[in-house]
Design a protein around this motif. Structure first.
Motif, short mmCIF file in Angstrom:
data_model
loop_
_atom_site.label_atom_id
_atom_site.label_comp_id
_atom_site.label_asym_id
_atom_site.label_seq_id
_atom_site.Cartn_x
_atom_site.Cartn_y
_atom_site.Cartn_z
N VAL A 163 38.69 34.61 35.88
CA VAL A 163 40.12 34.89 35.78
C VAL A 163 40.75 34.87 37.17
O VAL A 163 40.25 35.52 38.09
CB VAL A 163 40.38 36.27 35.13
CG1 VAL A 163 41.87 36.47 34.90
CG2 VAL A 163 39.60 36.43 33.84
N VAL A 164 41.84 34.14 37.31
CA VAL A 164 42.65 34.21 38.53
C VAL A 164 43.69 35.31 38.33
O VAL A 164 44.47 35.28 37.38
CB VAL A 164 43.34 32.87 38.81
CG1 VAL A 164 44.25 32.99 40.04
CG2 VAL A 164 42.32 31.77 39.02
N MET A 165 43.71 36.28 39.24
CA MET A 165 44.60 37.41 39.09
C MET A 165 46.04 37.06 39.51
O MET A 165 46.27 36.58 40.62
CB MET A 165 44.11 38.59 39.94
CG MET A 165 42.86 39.27 39.44
SD MET A 165 43.18 40.37 38.02
CE MET A 165 42.89 39.27 36.63
N THR A 166 46.98 37.30 38.62
CA THR A 166 48.40 37.10 38.90
C THR A 166 49.18 38.35 38.54
O THR A 166 48.64 39.25 37.87
CB THR A 166 48.98 35.92 38.11
OG1 THR A 166 49.12 36.31 36.72
CG2 THR A 166 48.08 34.69 38.20
N ARG A 167 50.44 38.39 38.93
CA ARG A 167 51.25 39.58 38.60
C ARG A 167 51.51 39.67 37.10
O ARG A 167 51.95 40.72 36.61
CB ARG A 167 52.56 39.56 39.37
CG ARG A 167 53.56 38.49 39.00
CD ARG A 167 54.80 38.59 39.86
NE ARG A 167 54.48 38.50 41.29
CZ ARG A 167 55.38 38.52 42.26
NH1 ARG A 167 56.66 38.62 41.97
NH2 ARG A 167 55.00 38.42 43.52
N HIS A 168 51.24 38.58 36.35
CA HIS A 168 51.49 38.59 34.91
C HIS A 168 50.26 38.96 34.09
O HIS A 168 50.40 39.25 32.89
CB HIS A 168 52.01 37.22 34.48
CG HIS A 168 53.26 36.80 35.19
ND1 HIS A 168 54.41 37.55 35.16
CD2 HIS A 168 53.52 35.73 35.98
CE1 HIS A 168 55.34 36.95 35.89
NE2 HIS A 168 54.83 35.86 36.41
N ASN A 169 49.07 38.92 34.69
CA ASN A 169 47.89 39.29 33.90
C ASN A 169 47.12 40.47 34.47
O ASN A 169 46.13 40.91 33.89
CB ASN A 169 46.94 38.09 33.73
CG ASN A 169 46.29 37.62 35.02
OD1 ASN A 169 46.30 38.30 36.04
ND2 ASN A 169 45.70 36.42 34.99
N ILE A 170 47.56 41.00 35.59
CA ILE A 170 46.82 42.10 36.22
C ILE A 170 46.86 43.36 35.36
O ILE A 170 45.99 44.22 35.45
CB ILE A 170 47.34 42.35 37.65
CG1 ILE A 170 46.20 42.88 38.53
CG2 ILE A 170 48.54 43.29 37.66
CD1 ILE A 170 46.47 42.75 40.01
N SER A 171 47.85 43.45 34.49
CA SER A 171 47.93 44.59 33.57
C SER A 171 46.89 44.48 32.45
O SER A 171 46.71 45.42 31.67
CB SER A 171 49.33 44.68 32.96
OG SER A 171 49.63 43.52 32.20
N GLN A 172 46.21 43.33 32.36
CA GLN A 172 45.24 43.09 31.28
C GLN A 172 43.80 43.32 31.73
O GLN A 172 42.87 42.92 31.04
CB GLN A 172 45.40 41.65 30.77
CG GLN A 172 46.78 41.35 30.21
CD GLN A 172 46.94 39.90 29.76
OE1 GLN A 172 46.22 39.00 30.22
NE2 GLN A 172 47.86 39.67 28.84
#
Length: 371
Positions: A163-172
């Motif tokens: 997984v590449v961490m972004t501001r849109h998936n870091i909550s997951q």
């Protein structure tokens, strides 16, 4: 805990062979991910032939490099993909390859499961189609999950979910952990770099400073989650994350691209970080004697980070992240946990940032399964 200082000093001066050798087999890809680090899409007609690829593997084996990271593009698009990895395994060179999963049919999963010394990373950047497909393209989430199902049904073993961490998936983060547990897989998180097409989306996608602090604490509590040393810039927050906690470009890591060019690391595909070509000199000669790698193995310059008491923890951050955001290599990392990188970027106010040298992006968006 991170490596001790004497070990890190040894690695900073370079090794006889890379610990982590990434080889992008092809620029061809049936996706058009917005953050693709290699700007892949269209095949390069000059990519290494099967014969040249086999010869490179033989040289890698002779250098006693025990495993290689294969990527792309989508490596399974190459018609000789299985021939290449089977040759590597026959030479006792382990293979770890990254894939979007679209080519892992039940039959391919069975063939992969029958191989030794093979590791697979399925790339997925959201635990739901909405989050993932916004970056990777329509249908890509479904394809990745189908690949995971096929590998599980083939009893492949603990593959990796990357997984590449972004501001849109870091909550997951917790949901990713649960997904990996569901498949008996290992979770691997990597940092979003402003490389390739990522240059254009980095401002909108990279995690905020607060999100990076959240990620740091989450990783500290989960030493079993793999990172490939991606987040060493976060170690300035206190306790170091697992890993070398240094930029290994040209010291312990490098990249071979589909046409045989050797770059300092997978995230700096640019002429400024091109060390040579395996077709001209062979990989061993490039790794051992290139002027670029020799210079990178000189003692690091703290530069603007000299006055910061945390330099020994983060070593100034990621070279690629600095370069492709328009910073100098002696500037702080653009995601410096203390905000020094943000200050440096604001001072420069660059309207045009460096672009990766080769761009094989597709002209039009694609849907998974299209040619």
């Amino acid at each position: 805990m991170g490596a001790n200082s004497s070990l890190r000093d040894r690695f900073e001066s370079g090794l006889a062979a890379p610990i982590c050798l990434t080889w992008e087999l092809t620029y061809a890809c049936n996706l058009a991910c917005t953050h693709c680090l290699s700007s892949s899409g269209r095949r390069d007609p000059n990519e290494l032939s099967t014969t040249e690829a086999m010869a490179l593997i033989d040289e890698i084996a002779a250098m006693q490099i025990f495993y290689i990271n294969i990527g792309g593009g989508e490596p399974m698009i190459r018609a000789d993909f299985f021939d290449i990895i089977e040759h590597a395994i026959s030479r006792h060179v382990g293979v770890k390859f990254s894939t979007n999963g679209s080519r892992i049919t039940p039959e391919a999963a069975q063939r992969l499961a029958a191989m030794d010394y093979l590791d697979i990373q399925i790339s997925i950047d959201g635990v739901d189609a909405e989050t993932n497909d916004a970056l990777r393209g329509e249908g890509s989430y479904e394809a990745a999950r189908r690949a995971m199902d096929n590998l599980r049904d083939a009893n492949f073993g603990p593959f990796k979910i990357s997984v590449v961490m972004t501001r849109h998936n870091i909550s997951q983060l917790d949901a990713y952990e649960a997904l990996a547990k569901e498949y008996g897989a290992e979770l691997r998180l990597t940092r979003l770099r402003p490389s390739g097409r990522g240059v254009d989306v980095w401002d909108d996608l990279h995690p905020t400073r607060e999100q990076n602090r959240e990620l740091y604490q989450w990783l500290l509590d989960r030493p079993n989650v793999l990172t490939g040393d991606s987040f060493f810039h976060l170690s300035a927050l206190g306790e170091p994350l697992d890993g070398l906690n240094l930029c290994g470009a040209g010291r312990v890591v490098c990249l071979i691209d589909p046409v045989g060019n050797v770059y300092a690391c997978p995230f700096v595909i640019h002429d400024q970080f091109l060390a040579g070509n395996v077709k001209e000199k062979g990989f061993n000669e490039v790794w051992t004697n290139s002027d670029l790698f020799t210079s990178l193995r000189e003692p690091g310059n703290p530069g603007a980070c000299t006055a910061c008491g945390s330099y020994d923890a983060c070593r100034g951050g990621c070279m690629a992240a600095k370069f492709f955001t328009g910073l100098e290599l002696t500037d702080p990392d653009p995601e410096c946990v203390f905000g020094h990188g943000e200050t440096a970027l604001e001072a420069k106010r660059l309207e045009i940032r460096p672009k990766p040298s080769p761009d094989h992006s597709r002209r039009t968006p694609v849907r998974i399964g299209s040619k």
